[in-house]
Design a protein around this motif. Structure first.
Motif, mmCIF file in Angstrom:
data_model
loop_
_atom_site.group_PDB
_atom_site.id
_atom_site.type_symbol
_atom_site.label_atom_id
_atom_site.label_comp_id
_atom_site.label_asym_id
_atom_site.label_seq_id
_atom_site.Cartn_x
_atom_site.Cartn_y
_atom_site.Cartn_z
ATOM 1 N N SER A 68 -1.584 18.746 -7.397
ATOM 2 C CA SER A 68 -2.061 19.593 -6.303
ATOM 3 C C SER A 68 -1.541 19.221 -4.926
ATOM 4 O O SER A 68 -1.483 20.076 -4.045
ATOM 5 N N LEU A 69 -1.200 17.954 -4.700
ATOM 6 C CA LEU A 69 -0.889 17.492 -3.354
ATOM 7 C C LEU A 69 0.569 17.048 -3.236
ATOM 8 O O LEU A 69 1.190 16.677 -4.223
ATOM 9 N N ALA A 70 1.083 17.080 -2.010
ATOM 10 C CA ALA A 70 2.457 16.663 -1.747
ATOM 11 C C ALA A 70 2.529 16.013 -0.370
ATOM 12 O O ALA A 70 1.605 16.145 0.452
ATOM 13 N N LYS A 71 3.634 15.349 -0.113
ATOM 14 C CA LYS A 71 3.878 14.692 1.167
ATOM 15 C C LYS A 71 3.596 15.664 2.321
ATOM 16 O O LYS A 71 3.981 16.831 2.272
ATOM 17 N N GLY A 72 2.890 15.157 3.336
ATOM 18 C CA GLY A 72 2.581 15.959 4.515
ATOM 19 C C GLY A 72 1.239 16.651 4.468
ATOM 20 O O GLY A 72 0.710 17.027 5.514
ATOM 21 N N TYR A 73 0.654 16.834 3.280
ATOM 22 C CA TYR A 73 -0.645 17.491 3.183
ATOM 23 C C TYR A 73 -1.709 16.631 3.859
ATOM 24 O O TYR A 73 -1.708 15.410 3.734
ATOM 25 N N ARG A 74 -2.629 17.303 4.536
ATOM 26 C CA ARG A 74 -3.766 16.612 5.155
ATOM 27 C C ARG A 74 -4.883 16.551 4.125
ATOM 28 O O ARG A 74 -5.242 17.568 3.525
ATOM 29 N N VAL A 75 -5.449 15.342 3.918
ATOM 30 C CA VAL A 75 -6.463 15.143 2.883
ATOM 31 C C VAL A 75 -7.654 14.358 3.430
ATOM 32 O O VAL A 75 -7.559 13.673 4.441
ATOM 33 N N VAL A 76 -8.760 14.498 2.713
ATOM 34 C CA VAL A 76 -9.971 13.727 2.958
ATOM 35 C C VAL A 76 -10.192 12.874 1.725
ATOM 36 O O VAL A 76 -10.240 13.396 0.606
ATOM 37 N N VAL A 77 -10.298 11.560 1.913
ATOM 38 C CA VAL A 77 -10.480 10.631 0.791
ATOM 39 C C VAL A 77 -11.743 9.820 1.021
ATOM 40 O O VAL A 77 -11.935 9.259 2.096
ATOM 41 N N THR A 78 -12.587 9.761 0.007
ATOM 42 C CA THR A 78 -13.763 8.900 0.020
ATOM 43 C C THR A 78 -13.635 7.951 -1.162
ATOM 44 O O THR A 78 -13.284 8.364 -2.265
ATOM 45 N N GLY A 79 -13.896 6.684 -0.909
ATOM 46 C CA GLY A 79 -13.788 5.697 -1.981
ATOM 47 C C GLY A 79 -14.311 4.357 -1.528
ATOM 48 O O GLY A 79 -15.107 4.266 -0.592
ATOM 49 N N ARG A 80 -13.818 3.328 -2.187
ATOM 50 C CA ARG A 80 -14.244 1.969 -1.850
ATOM 51 C C ARG A 80 -13.015 1.110 -1.599
ATOM 52 O O ARG A 80 -11.954 1.344 -2.177
ATOM 53 N N LEU A 81 -13.169 0.130 -0.732
ATOM 54 C CA LEU A 81 -12.090 -0.817 -0.483
ATOM 55 C C LEU A 81 -12.072 -1.853 -1.590
ATOM 56 O O LEU A 81 -13.123 -2.349 -2.002
ATOM 57 N N GLU A 82 -10.886 -2.162 -2.060
ATOM 58 C CA GLU A 82 -10.749 -3.154 -3.120
ATOM 59 C C GLU A 82 -9.528 -4.015 -2.824
ATOM 60 O O GLU A 82 -8.475 -3.496 -2.456
ATOM 61 N N GLN A 83 -9.677 -5.323 -2.985
ATOM 62 C CA GLN A 83 -8.565 -6.240 -2.777
ATOM 63 C C GLN A 83 -8.059 -6.725 -4.126
ATOM 64 O O GLN A 83 -8.850 -7.080 -5.008
ATOM 65 N N ARG A 84 -6.727 -6.710 -4.290
ATOM 66 C CA ARG A 84 -6.096 -7.239 -5.500
ATOM 67 C C ARG A 84 -5.118 -8.329 -5.112
ATOM 68 O O ARG A 84 -4.492 -8.263 -4.058
ATOM 69 N N SER A 85 -4.981 -9.319 -5.975
ATOM 70 C CA SER A 85 -4.010 -10.384 -5.767
ATOM 71 C C SER A 85 -3.167 -10.535 -7.020
ATOM 72 O O SER A 85 -3.636 -10.275 -8.128
ATOM 73 N N TRP A 86 -1.909 -10.945 -6.844
ATOM 74 C CA TRP A 86 -1.009 -11.181 -7.968
ATOM 75 C C TRP A 86 0.063 -12.159 -7.544
ATOM 76 O O TRP A 86 0.191 -12.502 -6.375
ATOM 77 N N GLU A 87 0.817 -12.605 -8.523
ATOM 78 C CA GLU A 87 1.912 -13.532 -8.278
ATOM 79 C C GLU A 87 3.221 -12.836 -8.621
ATOM 80 O O GLU A 87 3.350 -12.220 -9.670
ATOM 81 N N THR A 88 4.210 -12.926 -7.720
ATOM 82 C CA THR A 88 5.506 -12.295 -7.942
ATOM 83 C C THR A 88 6.303 -13.113 -8.955
ATOM 84 O O THR A 88 5.954 -14.265 -9.242
ATOM 85 N N PRO A 89 7.378 -12.551 -9.498
ATOM 86 C CA PRO A 89 8.240 -13.333 -10.400
ATOM 87 C C PRO A 89 8.799 -14.593 -9.727
ATOM 88 O O PRO A 89 9.125 -15.558 -10.397
ATOM 89 N N GLU A 90 8.878 -14.581 -8.380
ATOM 90 C CA GLU A 90 9.341 -15.758 -7.635
ATOM 91 C C GLU A 90 8.195 -16.736 -7.358
ATOM 92 O O GLU A 90 8.346 -17.675 -6.584
ATOM 93 N N ARG A 91 7.048 -16.476 -7.978
ATOM 94 C CA ARG A 91 5.852 -17.317 -7.896
ATOM 95 C C ARG A 91 5.220 -17.323 -6.498
ATOM 96 O O ARG A 91 4.559 -18.267 -6.106
ATOM 97 N N GLU A 92 5.402 -16.235 -5.739
ATOM 98 C CA GLU A 92 4.745 -16.073 -4.444
ATOM 99 C C GLU A 92 3.434 -15.331 -4.649
ATOM 100 O O GLU A 92 3.368 -14.386 -5.429
#
Length: 162
Positions: A68-92
């Protein structure tokens, strides 16, 4: 009870990116730019600040958003903030804070929209992408297994950062 519900209104910075997990669950990621504009009383000039957010949508909402949506469309989003962590292949170590959407809607402030309701599928359709359910290979039974000619899915692990 702590609650981290957030609502943002902004423009999509790119087309939604739809992928599927190995279990067939749809996941769409979209970028939103939120502009804040105000008058600087000292200089009498308009000033602007832009914040960028990544939004993650799951399941049927992910499929609906990508259709339904594409670049440039104006939207309203409701949700929750979530933090994710991971390690890169370079171990960062990396981390990101993103919005996991509960609702996504087009903004009707400067646009109109036509709503098309999508009927719920048969009980055996859960977790099967809409394009596979709607294909002739899926079969007339609604929940029957697809044939070998069904289109291949693009899989992405549920934990993979975008």
């Amino acid at each position: 009870m702590a609650d981290n519900t957030i609502t943002v209104v902004g423009n999509l910075t790119r087309d939604p990116e739809l992928r599927f997990t190995q279990t067939g669950r749809a996941r769409a990621v979209l970028g939103i730019a939120v502009n804040r504009r105000w008058m600087n009383r000292q200089t009498n000039d308009w000033e602007e600040q832009v914040s960028f957010f990544n939004v993650v949508c799951w399941a049927e909402m992910a499929e609906n958003v990508s259709e339904s949506l594409a670049k440039g469309y104006r939207v309203v989003v409701t949700g929750r903030l979530e933090q994710r962590s991971w390690e890169t292949p370079e171990r960062e170590q990396r981390s990101v804070v993103e919005i996991v959407a509960d609702e996504v809607a087009p903004s009707l402030r400067w646009a109109t929209a036509q709503i098309t309701r999508i009927p719920r599928g048969a009980a055996g359709d859960a977790g099967v992408p809409r394009e596979r359910r709607d294909s002739p290979a899926w079969g007339a039974g609604g929940g029957a297994e697809p044939s070998a000619t069904a289109p291949a899915q693009q899989y992405v692990p549920e934990e993979e950062p975008f």
